[in-house]
Design a protein around this motif. Sequence first.
Motif, PDB file in Angstrom:
ATOM      1  N   ASP A   4     127.378  71.083  59.764  1.00  0.00           N
ATOM      2  CA  ASP A   4     126.930  69.960  60.031  1.00  0.00           C
ATOM      3  C   ASP A   4     125.924  69.842  59.537  1.00  0.00           C
ATOM      4  O   ASP A   4     124.837  70.536  59.887  1.00  0.00           O
ATOM      5  CB  ASP A   4     127.102  68.918  61.121  1.00  0.00           C
ATOM      6  N   ARG A 108     130.410  67.916  56.196  1.00  0.00           N
ATOM      7  CA  ARG A 108     130.237  67.017  57.500  1.00  0.00           C
ATOM      8  C   ARG A 108     128.838  65.938  56.871  1.00  0.00           C
ATOM      9  O   ARG A 108     127.771  67.558  57.503  1.00  0.00           O
ATOM     10  CB  ARG A 108     130.996  66.865  58.602  1.00  0.00           C
ATOM     11  N   ILE A 110     125.816  64.534  59.254  1.00  0.00           N
ATOM     12  CA  ILE A 110     125.867  63.179  60.027  1.00  0.00           C
ATOM     13  C   ILE A 110     123.798  62.095  60.229  1.00  0.00           C
ATOM     14  O   ILE A 110     123.072  63.049  59.666  1.00  0.00           O
ATOM     15  CB  ILE A 110     125.315  63.664  61.331  1.00  0.00           C
ATOM     16  N   LEU A 119     128.476  59.400  60.944  1.00  0.00           N
ATOM     17  CA  LEU A 119     129.346  60.479  60.921  1.00  0.00           C
ATOM     18  C   LEU A 119     130.060  60.293  59.229  1.00  0.00           C
ATOM     19  O   LEU A 119     131.014  59.942  59.108  1.00  0.00           O
ATOM     20  CB  LEU A 119     130.041  60.745  61.601  1.00  0.00           C
ATOM     21  N   ALA A 194     130.651  63.826  68.417  1.00  0.00           N
ATOM     22  CA  ALA A 194     129.252  63.423  67.340  1.00  0.00           C
ATOM     23  C   ALA A 194     128.081  63.169  67.594  1.00  0.00           C
ATOM     24  O   ALA A 194     126.712  62.324  67.207  1.00  0.00           O
ATOM     25  CB  ALA A 194     129.841  63.100  65.531  1.00  0.00           C
ATOM     26  N   ALA A 196     128.234  59.595  67.827  1.00  0.00           N
ATOM     27  CA  ALA A 196     127.885  58.747  66.141  1.00  0.00           C
ATOM     28  C   ALA A 196     128.983  57.095  66.702  1.00  0.00           C
ATOM     29  O   ALA A 196     129.840  57.337  67.701  1.00  0.00           O
ATOM     30  CB  ALA A 196     128.784  58.665  64.932  1.00  0.00           C
TER      31      ALA A 196
END
Length: 236
Positions: A4, A108, A110, A119, A194, A196
């Motif tokens: 990520d 991905r 963030i 995300l 995450a 998020a």
Amino acid sequence: MLPDRELAAGPLLVWTDLHLQADAPEEIRSFAAQLDAIPSGQTLLILGDLFDAWTGPESVAGPEFAPLRAALAARQAAGQPSFLLRGNRDVLMQPCQAERLGLELADRLIWQSPGGKVLFSHGDEYCLNDLPYQRLRRTLRRPVVRGMLRCLPAALRIWMGRKMRGHSQQAVARKPLDSLALELPAAQAALDRASANYAVIGHLHAPAVHALDAGKQLIVLPAWQPSQPAWTSPEA
């Protein structure tokens, strides 16, 4: 699966599902013009399927892609970050190939937005109800399969790419996909892991906002069309 990437708060412009191909050079020029117009200090994020079919460096070697290559190279030379999250059409792209185009590759990302942590991904990983597609997705992400495909001659890779996308035409490349394939609990679980507040995806080609538990949201962005403004934040 690539690690990520994380971004601190800052201006972010997002597009998804461009499906650029040599048969539609006017669309390539249109997107390149949008890239040239991005103000300094803005990060670019593409949520996958930048190309209608990425089979290798030969996919963008033609003169039709020269405006895109130039626009991305200019951003890279100016130190302006540009990210591409791999979608189903560019799943075979390698980080070194993306870097030569002026892109940072990830699966991905963030981002710490003003409204909370976001995300980003292409979104096909949440379409778990599309079982045939998920089988293909798993196959194409196996290292041995990817290695074998990359060793094939370019002409054979191009032919296979055309077969796999069913000889789709540009007019239908961005048609809406079956939203019933989307499994919201999978998005909820990804957000929880995450920490998020928002998941933002493409892939389905049709805009939507899905309410999840604890006030979280899954935001589906529309497929890019020429001159379409970028998505900016959950408050936009």
